[in-house]
Scaffold this active site. Structure first.
Site, PDB file in Angstrom:
ATOM      1  N   GLU A   1       0.795  -1.223   0.000  1.00  0.00           N
ATOM      2  CA  GLU A   1       0.000   0.000   0.000  1.00  0.00           C
ATOM      3  C   GLU A   1       0.832   1.280   0.000  1.00  0.00           C
ATOM      4  OE1 GLU A   1      -4.296   1.250   1.646  1.00  0.00           O
ATOM      5  OE2 GLU A   1      -3.438  -0.731   1.898  1.00  0.00           O
TER       6      GLU A   1
ATOM      7  N   PHE B   1     -14.985  -3.906  -0.360  1.00  0.00           N
ATOM      8  CA  PHE B   1     -14.952  -4.298   1.053  1.00  0.00           C
ATOM      9  C   PHE B   1     -16.309  -4.832   1.524  1.00  0.00           C
ATOM     10  CE2 PHE B   1     -11.064  -2.382   3.298  1.00  0.00           C
ATOM     11  CZ  PHE B   1     -10.260  -2.594   2.188  1.00  0.00           C
TER      12      PHE B   1
END
Length: 322
Positions: free
Chosen positions: A96, A178
């Site tokens: 990330e 998600f």
């Protein structure tokens, strides 16, 4: 006896949602993913403390100021964990970009290239790394540029359909909608304690994205993420990828329930979905603004990653100052 985890492997690529090497070695996923929260958890484990000292030593050799040392050590530590994961998975690892850069296209590109350069200096090809970016408008523009330069991306924190479509139009490699965080929102909003897999709002969201991509020929892969229970996983068997926490991997490993595909590219063609007009910036921002859940969850997710990055920096700083 064949476990549910083994059944799942037949239909879906399993990705470990952890930075813990021992967990990955046990469950043998095809890929792994990291984020600041996962690295923070791993950095607190004694067996990984030497990574902190290695990062601190190298950053001190390159820079004199504490601020520069801290940034360098954080980048190195992030990649160092990624390299360890690459030693135990046959596929790719997602790494990330600092979430504080989520609304800065140029800074995101610069950081992504630095992370890739670090991987390559440590002997790992960019083809084994997915650069992870928040699916803001700015993040998606950064991903499009990176993809055109041969750097594959994983767009995360996806809560609205327009984010998914914009990512696919930009040609990104993979997206991570998600499931669990969407479930959390609607569970509280609707006052419902349980959803069946077919009724679960997070599962339905990922199913819609998967069917849309397959029906209209987008090459972007879908990776369901952030699961709260195995029912959600069961509802997405057949999805390109699923990233699963150690707790749920253990439950699937302990179960012998046969898991049959819930998604398939063949059945997507008959799904009643209309193709979206090309996503513009104004359309993208308008869709997010009108979606209370998505706008809140996107901001909350970025904030949480920034918060955990700052906690990780505090741990690194302690080591730097010793």
């Amino acid at each position: 006896m064949t476990s549910s985890l083994d059944h799942l492997r037949k239909h879906t690529n399993i990705v470990a949602d952890t930075s813990d090497i021992s967990t990955i070695s046990k469950f043998k996923p095809s890929e792994a993913t990291t984020n600041p929260s996962l690295i923070l958890s791993s950095a607190k484990i004694d067996s990984y403390r030497h990574f902190l000292y290695e990062a601190a030593t190298l950053s001190k050799q390159k820079f004199d100021s504490t601020s520069e040392q801290l940034e360098e050590a954080l980048d190195f530590l992030t990649v160092r964990f990624g390299c360890e994961l690459l030693k135990v998975v046959p596929g790719r690892v997602s790494t990330e970009v600092d979430a504080s850069l989520s609304y800065d296209t140029e800074a995101s590109i610069k950081k992504a290239k630095k992370l890739i350069s670090l991987y390559e200096s440590l002997g790992f090809s960019r083809t084994r790394v997915l650069i992870k970016l928040a699916a803001t408008w700015e993040g998606i523009q950064a991903a499009q540029i990176l993809e055109n330069e041969g750097i594959c991306c994983n767009m995360t924190l996806i809560f609205n359909f327009v984010q998914a479509v914009a990512c696919a139009e930009a040609g990104v490699t993979l997206i991570s909608p998600f499931v669990g965080r969407i479930y959390d929102w609607y569970k509280e909003k609707d006052g419902i304690s349980y959803y069946s897999p077919l009724e679960d709002p997070g599962v339905r969201f990922v199913t819609k994205i998967y069917n849309y991509f397959k029906k209209f020929g987008f090459l972007t892969s879908v990776m369901g993420a952030s699961f709260r229970n195995t029912n959600q996983i069961e509802g997405l068997v057949g999805c390109d990828f699923l990233t699963i926490s150690p707790t749920l991997l253990e439950k699937l490993h302990a179960s012998n329930k046969d898991l049959l595909p819930a998604l398939s590219s063949g059945s997507s063609n008959s799904t009643p979905l209309e193709k979206v007009e090309k996503v513009t910036e104004s359309y993208f921002r308008g869709c997010l603004q009108r979606d209370e859940m998505a706008s809140f969850k996107l901001k909350e997710g970025i904030h949480k990653f920034i918060e955990d990055t700052e906690k990780l920096k505090a741990i690194i700083k302690e080591v730097l100052l010793k």
